[in-house]
Design a protein around this motif. Structure first.
Motif, PDB file in Angstrom:
ATOM      1  N   PRO A 286       0.593  -1.629  -0.399  1.00 46.65           N
ATOM      2  CA  PRO A 286       0.044  -0.495   0.212  1.00 46.65           C
ATOM      3  C   PRO A 286       1.020   1.495   0.378  1.00 46.65           C
ATOM      4  O   PRO A 286       1.817   1.381   0.533  1.00 46.65           O
ATOM      5  N   VAL A 287       0.152   2.153  -0.648  1.00 50.93           N
ATOM      6  CA  VAL A 287       1.103   3.514  -0.976  1.00 50.93           C
ATOM      7  C   VAL A 287       1.002   4.360   0.646  1.00 50.93           C
ATOM      8  O   VAL A 287       2.708   4.283   0.940  1.00 50.93           O
ATOM      9  N   SER A 288       0.155   3.476   1.488  1.00 50.76           N
ATOM     10  CA  SER A 288       0.333   4.276   3.102  1.00 50.76           C
ATOM     11  C   SER A 288       1.381   3.443   4.086  1.00 50.76           C
ATOM     12  O   SER A 288       1.730   4.183   5.321  1.00 50.76           O
ATOM     13  N   VAL A 293       7.463   3.233   5.878  1.00 50.38           N
ATOM     14  CA  VAL A 293       8.413   3.464   6.348  1.00 50.38           C
ATOM     15  C   VAL A 293       8.923   4.519   5.843  1.00 50.38           C
ATOM     16  O   VAL A 293      10.954   4.742   6.268  1.00 50.38           O
ATOM     17  N   ALA A 294       9.097   5.029   4.585  1.00 46.62           N
ATOM     18  CA  ALA A 294       9.711   5.981   3.844  1.00 46.62           C
ATOM     19  C   ALA A 294      10.142   7.954   4.993  1.00 46.62           C
ATOM     20  O   ALA A 294      11.036   8.427   5.015  1.00 46.62           O
ATOM     21  N   ARG A 295       9.117   7.800   5.810  1.00 50.41           N
ATOM     22  CA  ARG A 295       9.158   8.722   7.238  1.00 50.41           C
ATOM     23  C   ARG A 295      10.887   8.573   7.929  1.00 50.41           C
ATOM     24  O   ARG A 295      11.117   9.742   7.777  1.00 50.41           O
ATOM     25  N   HIS A 296      11.094   7.081   8.034  1.00 52.43           N
ATOM     26  CA  HIS A 296      12.188   7.116   8.334  1.00 52.43           C
ATOM     27  C   HIS A 296      13.516   7.227   8.317  1.00 52.43           C
ATOM     28  O   HIS A 296      14.352   7.386   8.869  1.00 52.43           O
ATOM     29  N   PHE A 297      13.710   7.618   6.333  1.00 57.67           N
ATOM     30  CA  PHE A 297      14.750   8.096   6.040  1.00 57.67           C
ATOM     31  C   PHE A 297      14.348   9.446   5.730  1.00 57.67           C
ATOM     32  O   PHE A 297      14.956   9.734   4.294  1.00 57.67           O
ATOM     33  N   GLU A 298      13.636  10.028   5.920  1.00 57.12           N
ATOM     34  CA  GLU A 298      13.797  11.043   5.591  1.00 57.12           C
ATOM     35  C   GLU A 298      15.111  12.462   6.250  1.00 57.12           C
ATOM     36  O   GLU A 298      15.799  11.548   6.755  1.00 57.12           O
ATOM     37  N   LEU A 299      15.284  13.445   5.747  1.00 56.95           N
ATOM     38  CA  LEU A 299      16.351  13.858   6.071  1.00 56.95           C
ATOM     39  C   LEU A 299      16.197  14.253   7.104  1.00 56.95           C
ATOM     40  O   LEU A 299      15.833  14.701   8.152  1.00 56.95           O
ATOM     41  N   PRO A 300      17.311  14.095   8.380  1.00 58.61           N
ATOM     42  CA  PRO A 300      17.606  14.105   9.479  1.00 58.61           C
ATOM     43  C   PRO A 300      17.587  15.039  10.424  1.00 58.61           C
ATOM     44  O   PRO A 300      18.040  16.249   9.208  1.00 58.61           O
ATOM     45  N   ALA A 301      17.148  15.931  11.509  1.00 57.56           N
ATOM     46  CA  ALA A 301      16.855  16.927  12.335  1.00 57.56           C
ATOM     47  C   ALA A 301      18.041  17.254  11.775  1.00 57.56           C
ATOM     48  O   ALA A 301      19.450  15.922  12.602  1.00 57.56           O
ATOM     49  N   GLY A 302      18.995  18.537  11.946  1.00 57.66           N
ATOM     50  CA  GLY A 302      19.423  19.571  11.828  1.00 57.66           C
ATOM     51  C   GLY A 302      20.948  19.700  10.991  1.00 57.66           C
ATOM     52  O   GLY A 302      21.300  19.872  10.479  1.00 57.66           O
ATOM     53  N   VAL A 303      20.100  18.981   9.520  1.00 58.11           N
ATOM     54  CA  VAL A 303      20.482  19.079   8.103  1.00 58.11           C
ATOM     55  C   VAL A 303      20.384  20.540   7.433  1.00 58.11           C
ATOM     56  O   VAL A 303      19.314  20.346   7.008  1.00 58.11           O
ATOM     57  N   ARG A 304      21.373  21.303   7.223  1.00 58.66           N
ATOM     58  CA  ARG A 304      20.819  22.664   7.063  1.00 58.66           C
ATOM     59  C   ARG A 304      22.340  22.319   5.434  1.00 58.66           C
ATOM     60  O   ARG A 304      23.125  22.708   5.398  1.00 58.66           O
ATOM     61  N   PRO A 305      20.952  22.854   4.025  1.00 58.66           N
ATOM     62  CA  PRO A 305      21.649  22.648   3.386  1.00 58.66           C
ATOM     63  C   PRO A 305      22.461  24.264   3.212  1.00 58.66           C
ATOM     64  O   PRO A 305      22.420  24.775   3.561  1.00 58.66           O
ATOM     65  N   ALA A 306      24.271  23.992   2.296  1.00 54.72           N
ATOM     66  CA  ALA A 306      24.745  25.546   2.389  1.00 54.72           C
ATOM     67  C   ALA A 306      25.294  25.949   1.193  1.00 54.72           C
ATOM     68  O   ALA A 306      25.210  24.830   0.542  1.00 54.72           O
ATOM     69  N   THR A 307      25.681  27.083   1.164  1.00 52.15           N
ATOM     70  CA  THR A 307      25.103  27.501  -0.667  1.00 52.15           C
ATOM     71  C   THR A 307      26.873  27.444  -1.043  1.00 52.15           C
ATOM     72  O   THR A 307      27.731  27.853  -2.155  1.00 52.15           O
ATOM     73  N   ASN A 308      27.646  28.523   0.360  1.00 49.11           N
ATOM     74  CA  ASN A 308      28.680  28.417   0.411  1.00 49.11           C
ATOM     75  C   ASN A 308      30.026  27.461  -0.390  1.00 49.11           C
ATOM     76  O   ASN A 308      29.614  26.254   0.362  1.00 49.11           O
ATOM     77  N   GLY A 309      30.357  27.349  -1.335  1.00 49.46           N
ATOM     78  CA  GLY A 309      31.824  26.331  -1.967  1.00 49.46           C
ATOM     79  C   GLY A 309      32.212  25.856   0.050  1.00 49.46           C
ATOM     80  O   GLY A 309      33.191  26.916   0.531  1.00 49.46           O
TER      81      GLY A 309
END
Length: 579
Positions: A286-288, A293-309
């Motif tokens: 089922p999609v549900s 299950v996929a919710r367990h593999f979302e980006l961990p809390a605290g991951v913040r993309p950065a733009t400066n190389g």
């Protein structure tokens, strides 16, 4: 990372309690060894050469720092302070006394771990790309599907006693880093023209005595139906697989023998399962459930993309050792401002894949500080930090260096794969660890290794191929010859990665060699490469272009030199005596 539910925890604890009950009855003489064996094996316990061996499942290679600390504790309190990471993203212990085995199961259950189905003729640990969820070339994150497969296959009553063991690997990236074509079932996540997600399905890959590359049996199975399709495959295998000969019992033999008839039987079974109910909903994911299950593999809390190389020279010239480590041990990431970092477990004086309890605790500490408490076990027997901020790379390098994890050799000759071999395994014909050590000592010059470039060297102690020697650019296989240890050498193998090209078994270059000859043979092969390579070529490219002949001649020269050395020594001694 997937977090166990109350049901998951109850399931694992009940399994541990069942194991303790049967263990106590076995030790008391109330349950025979033959009756105890099925449960012992399907909880990951082997009886090896010197002591029981425990194999612990690390599903699709994901570990938390808490789990790694518990593995360190098991090593320190119940073993001899060492664990061994395998090519199938598991960890093994070689010295836990059988009377303490139930204690190990309880300690594992405390951190949502177990050894269920890491042995026995069943569906084994599901493996995947070590960079799943973070790879820039990812099509679809395979981890939710791996977890659904894990839950579906665990103690599946229909598939608990298959003709032989059964291994599944899943890849969700453009580059296959999971070696899917070498598995009983390999699953490649794809998207069709409409953007719908599905799987390209390979069946019948495997190593062992008869290396076989898997066959594509279906180019697109919708993700909702993948469990149905795998069930059809395993049912056909369970029904028609050989049970009279252990060497011919793997599904690869059935697929090779039956060809299109096997594929037709699978598709017929697939249709039959779907038609068992009016709309087939009972057998569809089922999609549900995928969303849960996929919710367990979302980006961990605290991951913040950065733009400066990231600029390693931002505060001044970076140390050469740091730049080498950046080149070899630091990997691209799909989140801007982040990298994945390999903690190398390949260093002088330590067997490939081995890790001490102290090292496990050090790795857990590094993961807590710099990778949100998460690690991965790689197919190459290293550890990977998946969530390192680029701004922390210099600090991570210092921490890794202090703990002994900073050897900048990932992908190079000394980043070799090796099974435990005859030092521990009752099935092995020869030892792997001393050979690996001899090669590492011979090629200890980093400048020379960098000049050679990427070379996959894989060592197996027997034909079971736990060291994946078939896929090595240079493969070494331990063989028994009149009760003595000898080693067969092959070249040109590939696991199917982009760099190594299509999956293919290496070609044997001639008769076997003694253990003392192996480092000389490897050096002779490398000399051919140095002499003959074209600009920009890697070893695998040169080996495929030249073929086996020049490498065989170089190896034969080593054998000849070894054979005449004693004659020369005798002649020299006689000449001295005559004078």
């Amino acid at each position: 990372m997937y977090q166990y539910t109350s049901f998951d925890r109850q399931f694992v604890r009940q399994r541990a309690a069942q194991f303790r009950d049967q263990l106590e009855r076995n030790l008391a003489g109330e349950l025979t060894d033959d009756d105890f064996r099925p449960l012992r094996l399907q909880n990951g316990w082997y009886i090896q050469r010197h002591a029981p061996m425990l194999r612990v499942a690390v599903p699709y290679g994901e570990l938390s720092s808490r789990q790694l600390r518990q593995l360190a504790r098991i090593g320190r309190e119940l073993d001899r302070g060492v664990g061994h990471f395998t090519t199938r993203q598991n960890i093994q212990y070689n010295w836990i006394p059988l009377p303490r085995s139930a204690d190990a199961m309880d300690l594992l259950a405390d951190v949502d771990m177990h050894g269920i189905q890491t042995s026995g003729n069943c569906i084994r640990n599901i493996t995947s790309d070590v960079f799943a969820g973070i790879a820039p070339d990812e099509i679809v994150d395979p981890r939710p599907y791996c977890e659904i497969l894990r839950q579906w296959s665990s103690l599946h009553p229909e598939f608990a006693f298959l003709p032989r063991k059964f291994k599944i690997a899943v890849s969700g990236t453009v580059e296959d880093r999971a070696a899917i074509a070498w598995h009983d079932v390999g699953l490649q996540l794809v998207k069709n023209e409409a953007g719908e997600v599905g799987f390209e399905v390979y069946v019948g890959g495997g190593m062992g005595r008869t290396p076989v590359i898997g066959t594509v049996v279906n180019a697109f199975v919708p993700w909702q139906e993948i469990l149905v399709y795998i069930e059809a495959i395993v049912r056909v295998y369970n029904r028609f697989g050989r049970r009279d000969n252990a060497y011919k019992a793997r599904i690869k033999i059935l697929v090779k023998a039956e060809g299109q008839k096997f594929i037709d039987a699978v598709n017929a079974e697939f249709t039959k399962i779907l038609e068992q109910d009016a709309d087939g909903r009972d057998h569809i994911i089922p999609v549900s459930e995928l969303e849960r299950v996929a919710r367990h593999f979302e980006l961990p809390a605290g991951v913040r993309p950065a733009t400066n190389g990231f600029d390693p020279h931002r505060t001044g010239p970076a140390p050469t050792a740091f730049l080498r480590w950046m080149e070899r041990n630091v990997h691209a990431h799909k989140i801007p401002g982040y990298r994945a970092v390999t903690l190398s477990l390949k260093r002088a004086g330590q067997a490939p894949g081995d890790v001490t309890s102290s090292q496990m605790e050090a790795a857990a500490t590094i993961a807590d500080r710099y990778s949100l408490g998460e690690l991965r076990v790689s197919h190459e027997q290293n550890l990977v930090l998946p969530w390192v901020r680029e701004a922390d790379l210099f600090s991570v390098w210092h921490a890794a260096k202090e703990a002994g994890f900073a050897t900048p050799n990932i992908g190079l000759l000394t980043d070799m794969i090796a099974c435990p071999g005859g030092d521990f395994c009752a099935l092995a014909n020869a030892r792997s660890i001393p050979v690996a050590a001899s090669i590492s000592e011979r090629f200890d010059d980093l400048d020379a290794l960098y000049d050679l470039g990427n070379i996959d060297l894989h060592i197996s102690g027997c034909m079971n191929s736990c060291g994946h020697h078939h896929t090595g650019h240079i493969g070494i296989l331990g063989v028994d010859k009149d009760g003595a240890e000898w080693y067969q050498v092959s070249i040109g193998g590939s696991d199917g990665s982009t760099q190594s090209g299509a999956a293919t078994p290496g070609k044997v270059i001639g008769p076997s060699f003694s253990a003392d000859e192996v480092p000389d043979v490897v050096e002779a092969l490398i000399d051919v490469f140095r002499r003959e390579r074209a600009a920009g070529e890697l070893f695998i490219d040169t080996a495929r272009r030249l073929g086996v002949a020049p490498f065989r001649a170089a190896a034969d020269a080593v054998r000849h030199e070894t054979a005449v050395a004693p004659v020369k020594a005798v002649a020299a001694a006689e000449a001295v005596e005559a004078v």
